[in-house]
Scaffold this active site. Structure first.
Site, PDB file in Angstrom:
ATOM      1  N   LYS A   1       0.803  -1.227   0.000  1.00  0.00           N
ATOM      2  CA  LYS A   1       0.000   0.000   0.000  1.00  0.00           C
ATOM      3  C   LYS A   1       0.837   1.280   0.000  1.00  0.00           C
ATOM      4  O   LYS A   1       0.384   2.312  -0.464  1.00  0.00           O
ATOM      5  CB  LYS A   1      -0.935   0.019   1.228  1.00  0.00           C
ATOM      6  CG  LYS A   1      -2.113  -0.942   1.102  1.00  0.00           C
ATOM      7  CD  LYS A   1      -3.068  -0.776   2.280  1.00  0.00           C
ATOM      8  CE  LYS A   1      -4.239  -1.724   2.169  1.00  0.00           C
ATOM      9  NZ  LYS A   1      -5.233  -1.521   3.218  1.00  0.00           N
TER      10      LYS A   1
ATOM     11  N   ASP B   1     -10.448   2.786   1.914  1.00  0.00           N
ATOM     12  CA  ASP B   1     -10.736   2.168   3.225  1.00  0.00           C
ATOM     13  C   ASP B   1     -11.488   3.148   4.136  1.00  0.00           C
ATOM     14  O   ASP B   1     -12.540   2.822   4.683  1.00  0.00           O
ATOM     15  CB  ASP B   1      -9.440   1.736   3.921  1.00  0.00           C
ATOM     16  CG  ASP B   1      -8.889   0.436   3.367  1.00  0.00           C
ATOM     17  OD1 ASP B   1      -9.665  -0.341   2.777  1.00  0.00           O
ATOM     18  OD2 ASP B   1      -7.678   0.202   3.520  1.00  0.00           O
TER      19      ASP B   1
HETATM   20  P1  NDP Z   1      -1.928  -3.014  10.965  1.00  0.00           P
HETATM   21  O1  NDP Z   1      -1.055  -4.192  11.189  1.00  0.00           O
HETATM   22  O2  NDP Z   1      -1.448  -1.881  10.128  1.00  0.00           O
HETATM   23  O3  NDP Z   1      -2.335  -2.386  12.399  1.00  0.00           O
HETATM   24  C1  NDP Z   1      -2.791  -3.193  13.440  1.00  0.00           C
HETATM   25  C2  NDP Z   1      -3.154  -2.330  14.659  1.00  0.00           C
HETATM   26  O4  NDP Z   1      -3.711  -3.170  15.661  1.00  0.00           O
HETATM   27  C3  NDP Z   1      -1.980  -1.605  15.282  1.00  0.00           C
HETATM   28  O5  NDP Z   1      -2.411  -0.368  15.796  1.00  0.00           O
HETATM   29  C4  NDP Z   1      -1.583  -2.560  16.415  1.00  0.00           C
HETATM   30  O6  NDP Z   1      -0.933  -1.911  17.488  1.00  0.00           O
HETATM   31  C5  NDP Z   1      -2.948  -3.015  16.863  1.00  0.00           C
HETATM   32  N1  NDP Z   1      -2.919  -4.299  17.569  1.00  0.00           N
HETATM   33  C6  NDP Z   1      -2.739  -5.527  17.029  1.00  0.00           C
HETATM   34  N2  NDP Z   1      -2.801  -6.478  17.986  1.00  0.00           N
HETATM   35  C7  NDP Z   1      -3.033  -5.816  19.160  1.00  0.00           C
HETATM   36  C8  NDP Z   1      -3.212  -6.240  20.513  1.00  0.00           C
HETATM   37  N3  NDP Z   1      -3.169  -7.540  20.838  1.00  0.00           N
HETATM   38  N4  NDP Z   1      -3.446  -5.307  21.450  1.00  0.00           N
HETATM   39  C9  NDP Z   1      -3.503  -3.985  21.121  1.00  0.00           C
HETATM   40  N5  NDP Z   1      -3.342  -3.534  19.854  1.00  0.00           N
HETATM   41  C10 NDP Z   1      -3.109  -4.435  18.889  1.00  0.00           C
HETATM   42  O7  NDP Z   1      -3.289  -3.610  10.405  1.00  0.00           O
HETATM   43  P2  NDP Z   1      -4.422  -2.855   9.538  1.00  0.00           P
HETATM   44  O8  NDP Z   1      -4.651  -1.523  10.125  1.00  0.00           O
HETATM   45  O9  NDP Z   1      -4.086  -2.956   8.095  1.00  0.00           O
HETATM   46  O10 NDP Z   1      -5.673  -3.808   9.777  1.00  0.00           O
HETATM   47  C11 NDP Z   1      -6.367  -3.814  11.014  1.00  0.00           C
HETATM   48  C12 NDP Z   1      -7.683  -4.545  10.838  1.00  0.00           C
HETATM   49  O11 NDP Z   1      -8.510  -3.813   9.930  1.00  0.00           O
HETATM   50  C13 NDP Z   1      -7.574  -5.957  10.244  1.00  0.00           C
HETATM   51  O12 NDP Z   1      -8.387  -6.808  11.011  1.00  0.00           O
HETATM   52  C14 NDP Z   1      -8.139  -5.807   8.843  1.00  0.00           C
HETATM   53  O13 NDP Z   1      -8.749  -7.009   8.404  1.00  0.00           O
HETATM   54  C15 NDP Z   1      -9.158  -4.720   9.072  1.00  0.00           C
HETATM   55  N6  NDP Z   1      -9.553  -4.002   7.864  1.00  0.00           N
HETATM   56  C16 NDP Z   1     -10.883  -3.945   7.580  1.00  0.00           C
HETATM   57  C17 NDP Z   1     -11.331  -3.285   6.467  1.00  0.00           C
HETATM   58  C18 NDP Z   1     -12.798  -3.261   6.180  1.00  0.00           C
HETATM   59  O14 NDP Z   1     -13.149  -2.845   5.074  1.00  0.00           O
HETATM   60  N7  NDP Z   1     -13.656  -3.654   7.106  1.00  0.00           N
HETATM   61  C19 NDP Z   1     -10.395  -2.602   5.550  1.00  0.00           C
HETATM   62  C20 NDP Z   1      -9.009  -2.667   5.981  1.00  0.00           C
HETATM   63  C21 NDP Z   1      -8.618  -3.366   7.094  1.00  0.00           C
HETATM   64  P3  NDP Z   1       0.665  -1.638  17.456  1.00  0.00           P
HETATM   65  O15 NDP Z   1       0.867  -0.414  16.622  1.00  0.00           O
HETATM   66  O16 NDP Z   1       1.026  -1.448  18.875  1.00  0.00           O
HETATM   67  O17 NDP Z   1       1.300  -2.876  16.858  1.00  0.00           O
END
Ligand code: NDP
Length: 284
Positions: free
Chosen positions: A71, A107
């Site tokens: 991306k 998104d």
């Molecule tokens: P990223 O990997 O970029 O970000 C993940 C985020 O979740 C980070 O802020 C991370 O925190 C946090 N995180 C993950 N695990 C934990 C935990 N156990 N406790 C606290 N925080 C946590 O992922 P994306 O942003 O790309 O995707 C996130 C979700 O969005 C996915 O489930 C994806 O499927 C969904 N999504 C849905 C869409 C839709 O159309 N409905 C479109 C795009 C995405 P940290 O920074 O500390 O690691």
């Protein structure tokens, strides 16, 4: 009249990508509209990304979605970016427009549209976002551009939340602040819209939910989740039990798919049918 056996090609480039469900909603929409379009799921590794990008023009494709890990890396290949894609610094959709590649990020726009479809406006609202990854970034920027008054970004890694807040302060009028995520985090009482923008609760871990104090969710709040599989997450169930209005990630996914459909075909998307196709896919 000569027959045309050539389909218009769209698809998604990513790695891993096998479990990306976008083909379900786009193919359903193409069929329903009688379009000779296809949506294919292409595994494209980082090493092969340059070749894949050149194939867009070589194969006369209409457009492409991008997912992990492309991306951000895609940006130098594009001729033009939407305002949101430029601010977010990431592109999830390319539309081929004449000889130009236009980059958009649908998104966050899909998220805003899904709320609008439920008659929920963002104008003047206080928004709290859990997470600061790609989805959170796209949602935060679009909420700010749609007139949200304040955005509070709560993230496990504080530096990531601070980075997003800097982007919001530099490019939008919304108040923005970054907060480190504490265990049993309390949601501020003046929150209008609370969003889980993390992957917590996503299959294969549907029993997990964000570590917040659920008793601080009130009936005045709208609570939304980006997780779409399952759609009815534990997070949303807990919010609904406290009287909050809930909006699932399925709506966001369908709305961003509908925006992509329109970018590629120039036609209005059959949104209800696309949502239905997704729902059936995840129930199966
Ligand atoms: P990223 O990997 O970029 O970000 C993940 C985020 O979740 C980070 O802020 C991370 O925190 C946090 N995180 C993950 N695990 C934990 C935990 N156990 N406790 C606290 N925080 C946590 O992922 P994306 O942003 O790309 O995707 C996130 C979700 O969005 C996915 O489930 C994806 O499927 C969904 N999504 C849905 C869409 C839709 O159309 N409905 C479109 C795009 C995405 P940290 O920074 O500390 O690691």
């Amino acid at each position: 009249m000569a027959k045309n056996y050539r389909a218009e090609i769209t698809g998604v480039f990513g790695d891993p990508v096998d479990d990306n469900p976008s083909c379900v909603l786009e193919e359903a929409a193409y069929q329903a509209c009688g379009l000779n379009y296809r949506y294919l799921t292409f595994k494209v590794t980082k090493d092969d990304f340059d070749d894949a990008m050149h194939s867009i023009r070589a194969l006369h494709m209409k457009g492409v979605n991008l997912t992990m890990p492309h991306k951000i890396n895609v940006i130098p290949y594009l001729d033009e970016l939407s305002e949101a894609a430029r601010i977010i610094g990431a592109v999830n959709t390319i539309a081929v427009q004449g000889d130009k590649l236009f980059g958009e990020n649908t998104d966050g726009k899909g998220f805003v549209q899904a709320l609008k479809n439920e008659q929920i406006s963002l104008e003047g609202k206080n928004i709290v976002i859990l997470g600061a990854g790609g989805a959170a970034r796209a949602i935060a920027v679009e909420c700010a551009l749609a007139g949200a008054s304040s955005l509070t970004i709560i993230n496990r890694t504080l530096s990531r939340a601070e980075e997003l807040v800097n982007v919001l302060r530099a490019h939008t009028k919304a108040d923005a602040c970054a907060v480190a995520w504490e265990s049993g985090h309390k949601i501020p009482a003046n929150t209008d819209i609370l969003i889980n923008a993390t992957c917590i609760g996503l299959m294969p871990y549907p029993d997990e939910q964000p570590d917040i104090d659920y008793d601080t969710i009130t009936a005045n709040m709208v609570v939304s989740d980006v997780v779409f599989n399952p759609a009815d997450t534990k997070f949303l169930q807990a919010a609904a039990a406290r009287g909050a209005k809930t909006v699932t990630g399925l709506g966001m996914l369908a709305c961003q798919g509908a925006l992509n459909f329109t970018l590629w075909t120039g036609m209005e998307a059959p949104l209800a049918l696309m949502e239905d196709a997704l729902r059936k896919e995840f129930e199966a």
